[in-house]
Design a protein around this motif. Sequence first.
Motif, PDB file in Angstrom:
ATOM      1  N   ASN A  95       0.820  -1.197   0.000  1.00  0.00           N
ATOM      2  CA  ASN A  95       0.000   0.000   0.000  1.00  0.00           C
ATOM      3  C   ASN A  95       0.858   1.253   0.000  1.00  0.00           C
ATOM      4  OD1 ASN A  95      -3.032   0.419   0.284  1.00  0.00           O
ATOM      5  ND2 ASN A  95      -2.749  -1.534   1.332  1.00  0.00           N
ATOM      6  N   ILE A  96       1.834   1.266   0.912  1.00  0.00           N
ATOM      7  CA  ILE A  96       2.680   2.458   1.030  1.00  0.00           C
ATOM      8  C   ILE A  96       3.510   2.625  -0.242  1.00  0.00           C
ATOM      9  CG2 ILE A  96       4.597   3.492   2.306  1.00  0.00           C
ATOM     10  CD1 ILE A  96       3.507   2.225   4.826  1.00  0.00           C
ATOM     11  N   GLY A  97       4.001   1.524  -0.761  1.00  0.00           N
ATOM     12  CA  GLY A  97       4.898   1.623  -1.910  1.00  0.00           C
ATOM     13  C   GLY A  97       4.193   1.659  -3.256  1.00  0.00           C
ATOM     14  N   PHE A  98       2.844   1.650  -3.237  1.00  0.00           N
ATOM     15  CA  PHE A  98       2.113   1.471  -4.497  1.00  0.00           C
ATOM     16  C   PHE A  98       2.362   2.594  -5.499  1.00  0.00           C
ATOM     17  CE2 PHE A  98      -1.810   1.390  -7.108  1.00  0.00           C
ATOM     18  CZ  PHE A  98      -1.615   0.135  -7.646  1.00  0.00           C
ATOM     19  N   GLY A  99       2.424   3.821  -4.975  1.00  0.00           N
ATOM     20  CA  GLY A  99       2.675   4.954  -5.868  1.00  0.00           C
ATOM     21  C   GLY A  99       4.034   4.819  -6.547  1.00  0.00           C
ATOM     22  N   LEU A 100       5.015   4.362  -5.779  1.00  0.00           N
ATOM     23  CA  LEU A 100       6.351   4.167  -6.354  1.00  0.00           C
ATOM     24  C   LEU A 100       6.327   3.032  -7.358  1.00  0.00           C
ATOM     25  CD1 LEU A 100       8.464   4.493  -3.082  1.00  0.00           C
ATOM     26  CD2 LEU A 100       8.163   6.197  -4.891  1.00  0.00           C
ATOM     27  N   GLU A 101       5.599   1.970  -6.996  1.00  0.00           N
ATOM     28  CA  GLU A 101       5.484   0.803  -7.879  1.00  0.00           C
ATOM     29  C   GLU A 101       4.919   1.230  -9.230  1.00  0.00           C
ATOM     30  OE1 GLU A 101       3.368  -2.415  -6.019  1.00  0.00           O
ATOM     31  OE2 GLU A 101       2.807  -3.257  -7.956  1.00  0.00           O
TER      32      GLU A 101
END
Lengths: 359, 412, 310
Positions: A95-101
């Motif tokens: 969830n936290i890394g989704f934007g980066l993903e």
Amino acid sequence: MATLSLKDVRKSYGSVQVLHGIDIELEDGGFLVLLGPSGCGKSTLLNIIAGLDETSSGDIVIGGRSVSNLPPKDRNIAMVFQSYALYPTMSVERNIGFGLEMRGTSVDRRREAVARAADMLQVTHLLDRKPANLSGGQRQRVAMGRAIVRDPDLFLFDEPLSNLDAKLRVEMRTEIKRLHERLGTSIVYVTHDQIEAMTLATKVAVMKGGYIQQLADPRTIYERPANMFVAGFIGSPAMNFLRGRLGRGKSGWQFMAKDICLNLGRSKEKLEEQEVILGVRPEEFKVVHHDIAAAFHGKIDVVEPTGPDTMLTSLIGGQSVIARVGPRFAGRYGDDVSFTVDPTSVNLFDPQTKLRITW
Amino acid sequence: MHLSKREFLAASAVLALAAGLRSANAATAINYWHHFASQSEMAGLAKIIQLFAAANPDISVTQESIPNSEYMAKVSSAVVAGGRPDTGMVIAERFADLTAMGALVDISEHVNTWQGKANLPDNRWTGMSNEGAIYAVPAYAFVDWMYYRKDYFDEAGISAPPKTFDEFLSVCRKLTDPSKNRYAFGMRGGAGGFKYVIDVMEAFGSPLVKDGQAAIDKPAAIEAITFYADLFRKEKVAPPSTPNDSYRQIMEGFRTGQTAMIWHHTGSLIEISAALKPGEQFATAPMPAGPKAHIARVAYAGNGIFKEDNVEAAWKWISFWGETDAAIALLEATGYFPASTAALKDQRITGNPIYAAATQTLEFGRLPNSFVGAAGWSENVVNPTFQAVLTGQLTPEQAVDRMIEGLEAALR
Amino acid sequence: MRRVSMTSNSRRHPFSSLGEISETRYWVYLLLLPSLLLLFLVVAYPTIYGFVISVREMRLTRPGLNGWVGMKHYISMMSDRVFWISLKNTAIWVAAAVMIEMTLGFIAAVALNRNLPGTRLFGVLILLPYFLPNVVAGHMWALLLDPRLGVINDILVRLGFLSSYKAWFADPNTALAATILVEAWHGFPFFALLFLAGLKGIPEDLYKAAAVDGAGSFTKFKLITVPMLKTVITAAVILRVISLVNSPDLLLVLTGGGPGNSTQVLSLYAFQTAYRDFNFGYAGALSVVMFFILMVFATIYIRLSRITKE
């Protein structure tokens, strides 16, 4: 980190106009709170800044770059939602890394960034969980982690605390303030809670009916509200409004009404004798026992001790007034009571235009 | 006076009960299951009930219409689970199954003392009897025949309807013109088509059952299936929709002029007469004769008693159907052939040339095959297997093998 | 409670002991008892009865043969050609129909969820097929696809897709496909309705968050819509599969299993075995097999959808 300027932003749905020419400048690192009752257009404005809604006209500039025609993902903003909007099927970490993903950041850098954000928000121990297994406060932290991990130009918060209970709300409010001080990123924050606005903002835009009523720092908003709406909306209990007349006295201008005679002193402004409304914050009333010095004379109606203060409702010349007085106030229903007020702390409003009279 | 709600309810219950008792004294109520469905059939039934009520004021009949395809399902459920009707319709094809599951009450004694028996010759009773006991009173008959488009025949210069299968085939070839969407024969390949498959098999000399054993003559049956299926497969004188065409479709095909001939029974005369002009556009003829036998069914349908509770009233009702008045009422409404010889002498039959083919058929027509399991085997084995031949999934040889196999299983 | 016991002491009211029980925790079970009993009578008894007749010979037309036969029906089923054809057709019929219905239903639900002008009316229209009883829908389509009068044949010929009217149900190559399409038409509103309810339950914020995070439409669909609808999808598929496996009515009306068993399915076969052969034992065994197939399917399916969720 960047500045934000909204230039004459307008929005209508069909024939209904919901935003009427909004102009806002926010300095780099500033904290702008959009404050107003529901339906005032503050959430629409936030969605427009995010790019989730289109403007009808006007321009949005973030960090010197016009973003009006960019989709949300290209505006380099991050948003925290009232409902947290965590992806229910993903772990906290994803969830936290989704934007980066989605932006194609490598797995290693992503992991590192997520770890840093999680550490900052103290959710490292939750990384493997699913959102369904988190408490409200934890979800809020994860949602904020998702925003800060991308290091955006601008944070957008949409009533982020309104789903939390009172205690947690205070805690998270402090957390947000701390975060803002540490990261220094500009923030636009929507709320209907004036305390949040007062505690967090460097700049508050009070909105109503699609118009900005006043755009100023919190202190100005509180002490010198631009109009009666702002004056009444900010502060709890609300500002007292007393009808009366502005007239010339021996030592300058006076506010006069039944059982009230308040010396305001001289003014640099050109004033006229007229009907006015006097605005007094409840905490500005001081109880006095020497009648002669007092400006307000009335009878006690209700006494409500709250602990640190006592709320005292009095009837003064037929007008109801709430005063915040010391905890040890000893009066009772029906007692006579007299107050003084520091004349520099009061505001005068025009009963017709509802605007503040400068004096 | 004030009545409380409870008192009021109690009082009305007593009144209702009293009313119920009185009506029970006044008339015996019996119910009747049937599979009449069309408007004309229902009109005929209503007339019969009316006549019956006039003659028997102490008996009231409640009729219940059940779709033909669900009739046996409903009856067998009633037999297994209870809820039998007093009386019900019994057609010859279902007689064996109904008696085997014990659905019918033996009425031999009633029949033998009944004066109306004289009007019903022995062959009427054969299809309604099992091991010497009579279970139903015949009321009307479905006589197999052929409807043909007289105008098409005239147009093609064919003077008379085909009398044999050979003639039938050559007529078929003449009458078919796919470019005009015209086909000679509305073959029934869908539901119910088994009937004619079996008829053709017998016409080619293969019996089905002898002494309770499967007795299909394989070579004859193969010959029959080949001949019959080839009408569609090779000769293409039947419409392309044949494998799925059941009663409704063959009727539609004939009425709309797509087909020139259909095989059916007297029961559809009224329906066809409503669409085409008798004697000018269409006429009737006996079924063509096969190489070994001339097969056409005369299926008597009647009514039986399904439970003993009101047996006397039930008997009055089912025997009433065998009386001339009732038979004529049904004939008037539906054109259904009466079982009673008295009614057969009616001018409406003797004076109508369209009925000549049926009267003729009565002389040589056979009863439908009746053995336990016949219905299941016909519908569940013969029909799909023959369809598979039509659609090329099976050869006639394979189909006959499966039919024999299925028949043996059904009789086991 | 005190008051109840006082009354019982003073007047010995006939219901006083009931009143005392009502204060205990057994009261709950007592209140549940009637419905449990009803449930047993309505659900458990017929099911058990079905199992029992499957190991008995029960041919209405041969009462003499009735008796226990153990696994005989199941053994003969293994060599029953029609059973295997029916099994295969059931699988094709159910799988194809569910897939088409789900796709159509999803498209309809997404369209209806847009709240565009006219969606309300359109929403009612889209549900219409589902309101039609199977039998009515069957007869209607039999007429629409009729080889003589059918409108659809007429349209296809006019558009040049067909050279002449086609008897869709008479050709073993098209019969099953045609019935599947009719079923899909009839059943897709079921999915549309459930999916629409599911879509309405997905918070708008999730899509907004995904948009800010940079997810495209497909990613949003894959990572938000599908997972959020997972429970609905699972439930809908199971319900639909059960009803498709169990209801022979549409096929009964359209083809009766023909031509030549090419549209024969298990439910129809069991129905025909019971009500045309009056062989309730064998029909019972067929039903038991269907029961187990459905049980196994539902179990595996639920487990699979849960595994992917975790």
